[in-house]
Scaffold this motif. Sequence first.
Motif, mmCIF file in Angstrom:
data_model
loop_
_atom_site.group_PDB
_atom_site.id
_atom_site.type_symbol
_atom_site.label_atom_id
_atom_site.label_comp_id
_atom_site.label_asym_id
_atom_site.label_seq_id
_atom_site.Cartn_x
_atom_site.Cartn_y
_atom_site.Cartn_z
ATOM 1 N N ARG A 4 33.140 45.609 35.021
ATOM 2 C CA ARG A 4 33.673 44.858 36.026
ATOM 3 C C ARG A 4 34.824 45.462 36.492
ATOM 4 N N SER A 5 35.095 45.631 37.803
ATOM 5 C CA SER A 5 36.071 46.271 38.254
ATOM 6 C C SER A 5 36.311 45.554 39.762
ATOM 7 N N ILE A 6 37.579 46.009 40.296
ATOM 8 C CA ILE A 6 37.853 45.205 41.674
ATOM 9 C C ILE A 6 38.220 46.483 42.734
ATOM 10 N N ASP A 7 37.941 45.923 43.818
ATOM 11 C CA ASP A 7 38.063 46.942 45.039
ATOM 12 C C ASP A 7 39.496 47.351 45.212
ATOM 13 N N ILE A 8 40.587 46.838 44.825
ATOM 14 C CA ILE A 8 41.885 47.167 45.111
ATOM 15 C C ILE A 8 42.379 48.058 43.913
ATOM 16 N N ASP A 45 38.987 34.974 52.153
ATOM 17 C CA ASP A 45 40.232 35.872 51.716
ATOM 18 C C ASP A 45 40.905 35.144 50.615
ATOM 19 N N HIS A 46 41.430 35.911 49.924
ATOM 20 C CA HIS A 46 42.412 35.361 48.590
ATOM 21 C C HIS A 46 41.408 35.050 47.582
ATOM 22 N N ALA A 47 40.464 35.264 47.353
ATOM 23 C CA ALA A 47 39.466 34.940 46.230
ATOM 24 C C ALA A 47 40.028 35.481 44.878
ATOM 25 N N PHE A 48 40.418 36.718 45.167
ATOM 26 C CA PHE A 48 40.918 37.292 44.070
ATOM 27 C C PHE A 48 42.585 37.627 43.781
ATOM 28 N N ASP A 49 43.314 36.484 44.327
ATOM 29 C CA ASP A 49 44.532 36.797 44.394
ATOM 30 C C ASP A 49 45.238 37.202 42.980
ATOM 31 N N TYR A 50 44.720 36.720 41.999
ATOM 32 C CA TYR A 50 45.486 37.022 40.688
ATOM 33 C C TYR A 50 45.180 38.314 40.304
ATOM 34 N N PHE A 51 44.428 39.221 41.314
ATOM 35 C CA PHE A 51 44.504 40.542 41.285
ATOM 36 C C PHE A 51 45.344 41.071 42.067
ATOM 37 N N ALA A 52 45.301 40.720 43.129
ATOM 38 C CA ALA A 52 46.026 41.252 44.518
ATOM 39 C C ALA A 52 47.402 41.249 44.323
ATOM 40 N N ASP A 53 47.923 40.131 43.774
ATOM 41 C CA ASP A 53 49.365 39.855 43.567
ATOM 42 C C ASP A 53 49.902 40.762 42.392
ATOM 43 N N ARG A 54 50.506 41.747 42.821
ATOM 44 C CA ARG A 54 50.748 42.876 41.553
ATOM 45 C C ARG A 54 51.796 42.083 40.567
ATOM 46 N N ASN A 110 47.430 38.127 34.297
ATOM 47 C CA ASN A 110 46.173 37.503 34.676
ATOM 48 C C ASN A 110 44.714 38.380 34.242
ATOM 49 N N VAL A 111 45.140 39.592 34.087
ATOM 50 C CA VAL A 111 43.903 40.542 33.995
ATOM 51 C C VAL A 111 43.865 41.161 32.461
ATOM 52 N N LEU A 112 42.780 41.008 32.015
ATOM 53 C CA LEU A 112 42.584 42.034 30.527
ATOM 54 C C LEU A 112 41.881 43.224 30.764
ATOM 55 N N TYR A 113 42.488 44.391 30.887
ATOM 56 C CA TYR A 113 41.829 45.642 30.763
ATOM 57 C C TYR A 113 41.312 45.889 29.408
ATOM 58 N N LEU A 114 39.862 45.966 29.395
ATOM 59 C CA LEU A 114 39.185 46.336 28.182
ATOM 60 C C LEU A 114 39.210 47.846 27.976
ATOM 61 N N GLN A 132 39.517 33.192 34.387
ATOM 62 C CA GLN A 132 40.754 32.474 35.069
ATOM 63 C C GLN A 132 40.558 30.889 35.324
ATOM 64 N N PRO A 133 41.469 30.171 34.968
ATOM 65 C CA PRO A 133 42.647 30.206 34.791
ATOM 66 C C PRO A 133 42.845 30.051 33.113
ATOM 67 N N ASP A 134 41.814 29.810 32.376
ATOM 68 C CA ASP A 134 41.874 29.519 30.824
ATOM 69 C C ASP A 134 42.258 30.891 30.489
ATOM 70 N N PHE A 135 41.838 31.921 30.757
ATOM 71 C CA PHE A 135 42.052 33.402 30.209
ATOM 72 C C PHE A 135 42.060 34.263 31.221
ATOM 73 N N PRO A 136 42.748 35.592 30.763
ATOM 74 C CA PRO A 136 42.925 36.557 31.712
ATOM 75 C C PRO A 136 41.351 37.002 32.109
ATOM 76 N N GLN A 137 41.432 37.458 33.427
ATOM 77 C CA GLN A 137 40.007 37.878 33.829
ATOM 78 C C GLN A 137 39.601 38.986 33.204
#
Lengths: 375, 620
Positions: free
Chosen positions: A210-214, A246-255, A261-265, A324-329
């Motif tokens: 899994r990854s994200i556009d930004i 819009d803003h569906a993935f704000d926990y990513f977008a907002d640096r 909020n994000v767990l990099y495996l 999210q929000p119980d775990f980091p994504q």
Amino acid sequence: MSTGSNGSNGSGNGNKPIVEQAISADSEAGSAVSGKVAPPPGQMKKADFVSDQEVRWCPGCGDYAILNNVQKVMPELGIPREKIVFVSGIGCSSRFPYYMNTYGFHSIHGRAPAIATGIKCANPELSVWVITGDGDALSIGGNHFIHAIRRNLDINYILFNNRIYGLTKGQYSPTSELGKKTKSAPMGTIDYPINPLSLAIASEATFVARSIDIDVRHLGSVVEAGARHKGISFIEVYQNCNIFNDHAFDYFADRSVRSDNVLYLEDGKPMIFGKERNKGIRMNGAHPEVVTIGEDGITEADLLVHNVNLADPSVAFMLARMEQPDFPQPVGIFRAVERATYEDLLVDQIDVAIAKSGPGSLEKLINGGDTWVVE
Amino acid sequence: MSTVIENPVEHFEKHFEELEAVTIRFAGDSGDGMQLTGTQFTNTSAVLGNDISTLPDFPAEIRAPAGSLPGVSGFQLNFSSHDIKTPGDQPNVLVAMNPAALKVNVPDLEDGGTIIVNTDGFTPENLKYAAYSSNPLEDGSLAGYRVHKLPISTLNMNALKGAVQLTRKEMDRSKNFFALGVLYWLYDRPIEPTIKWINAKFGKNPELAKANEIAVRTGYNFADTTEVFTTHYTVKKANIAPGKYRKITGNEATALGFVAASQLAGRALFYGSYPITPASDILHELARHKSFGVKTFQAEDEIAAVCAAIGASFTGHIGLTGTSGPGVALKQEAIGLAVMTELPLVIINVQRGGPSTGLPTKTEQADLFQAVWGRNGECPAIVVAPATPADCFQMAIEAVRLAFKYMSPVFYLSDGYLANGAEPWAIPEVNALPKIPVTFATDPASFMPYARDQQTLARPYAIPGTPGLEHRIGGIEKQNITGNVNYDPENHHLMVRLRQEKIDRVVQDVPPVEVCGEKTGKVLVLGWGSTYGSISTAVERLQSEGKSVSSAHLRHLNPFPANLGEVLAGFETVIIPEMNLGQLCTMIRAKYLVDAVAFSKVKGRPFQIREIVRKVEEYL
Ligand code: SF4
């Protein structure tokens, strides 16, 4: 009694002019083809993968970043351009093949994996990519999703998940969260969403990521790893639809909050996250929990260490369920295991059959069975 | 009434009679092995030199309750000393293993026909299952027939007891071979080919082989010595053109035809399919031919099957998908994609009774409209249809040839009757089969994805892997020549007409339709697909009586042969027998403004010769 002048069923007469148009027009209009042979793999650049077609996504759409990234990864792979095929279904993301200067097939809704299966079986040497969206892959194409993945064809399967229908202007999708208000659900959806990674793992995927556009760097590395994996590579990319969701993935977008909020495996590394790099995932019995290093005597040694090669998909599945929000994504590579590919097994059987009885003889075939001769 | 079998009488005098043709129907429970019995009798008759034609009649359920009416399985066989084209209108002989088999099949039997029954199957329970209130063997209801009552199970069991190490149940299962032995004596056929077959087939289970062999021999000897049969019959060799033959069903010929097409085109065959009756045998057959490079793909559904075939076509294979009517309904959107992307593709439709699930094991011709017009938009495709089981081979090659030459989907319309029916096939010389040219584009300087061949209007075929020809195709309307996405109204109007014109031009590749008989006259009987045998036989019969009637048969349904209009114009009445409500008839009326008469039969069964004769007589 009147009769037709020729065997045509239904076309009018006087077709001469259209036929002339078809065969005589010159080709000054820009063509879907570059007309040029690509440079050898080692010398290709990103520009060699950009087609001459104008990109038509909404300004600000996450699709641009993904396209840009894939085009950037392409030269790294060292595959001759003519051996690459992009196949898509229907939806915003499915316009993708038109923008790649490779072979491309923009097919029908949901069916890209099936078309790609035929392409890969016919020529296993091709690098075959499926570009799809959440509606395309998980709703109308859900059946093909499951089966293309379980067969483990060596195909790179990228799902742009924007949790909405964009091209049809804003209906909820199979990944939209429960209660989401859309044009087709003014009081909120009553459909529980599906988790693409869970479904991919349940379908026996050998590579799941899994990854994200930004997150350009991360996305590029995941796409490249997927392309290098032999077998199905399923990659979910969170993609912002700035028009309808819009803003569906704000926990990513907002640096400022991303690292909390994000767990990099990372393979072989303990699962640590957070701005302070002091949070982690540990197993509590059969369940994962978020802990803080340094609190309650917890050290790094207590944390779960990521291993992409586990044959048992249980941990990968568990990670896919963390939300999210119980775990980091979690993002990154969840699972990467080896298994014979469908096309190799297919070709093997042909080789075995030929080794056993020689290449097929038509003469023998049609003269087989009980025959008799009439003098 | 007694069915006592006396000990054989020595030197009992038997008569010999010669017959021209005989139609036998074997019927029993689906577990009774009637298909096998019929097939063995057919093979033996073919090797003897008779002309043959067969049709199995399967129940829809795999294992309906034993003895029940829906569980009856039948196999009809016509063997003859002259040329035959159908499995026969009415059986002369019915072999019935139980009351249900008798009940289902007796209405078809000719008046005065012969019935051979296994009296052991007529238990009170089985009579009840078959909804008989009294035993038809005893209540006089079969008075119009010649009934031979044989306790087949008992006789067979007596012969096997002590001779083989098998359970009673296992021994009883060979009773169909006993019946076969009786029929072999009755029609003067040798038992050796079947014995040879038994030993090859059951070689791994010698006790079973032995039981079956004893059963055939005992049946034969019993018939020879018993008083029950006073006459046996012979059917002489038919006058068949010299050559090498094999018996072939439509599904077998279809599969072999596509393998042959692949060899003739020098392109690998990719078969995407999803199991469905009555098309699955094609998948089974093709899956066995991997040494020809055939790739079979059992897909997750009908849509995936056709889409994978399209993907394979795009990549230079022969993309083939096969199904029956309900499957075609699911595939249509994808077939539209192949029309739009102008890729070669062949769709086999082994038609069955519809709509919906309909009659899965029965035959019908009601998918012609679906093939010609069944997609969204103006979406023309080529349509061909084989006329006989053996013709399936030739038409498979034809379908592939047209698909490549015109870069178009081609429908291949078989049906349940062709699929399972069998006839002798004069095996062709491989060298005499036509090569199928396939040309790929390779020159980047001149390549345009939607440029067109002057003669056929086909676009160039550029497959992935070709340097410099990287291009994108898809279901969105494309600009003429360049193939770019294009929404311009004039361009769409042009492209719609170009796609139609391309299919219309296929006519230059369609041989003229032949008229059997005079080119003008009172009645023309026009047909397509599996009605060929009944139509041509009926018309020949009427012609031999001096009637003004001719027949013509279409193997190309879209486009029609160029001379069809002229042919139709030569007759006062055109009658079109179809196993649908008049689909070809509607097309003919629309295109040629001919007042054609639809002769419909939608019963899941082929036309009988006499039905067509009677219909034609109304117009003479
Ligand atoms: S509708 Fe959404 S997903 Fe589609 S192009 Fe626009 S922003 Fe992107």
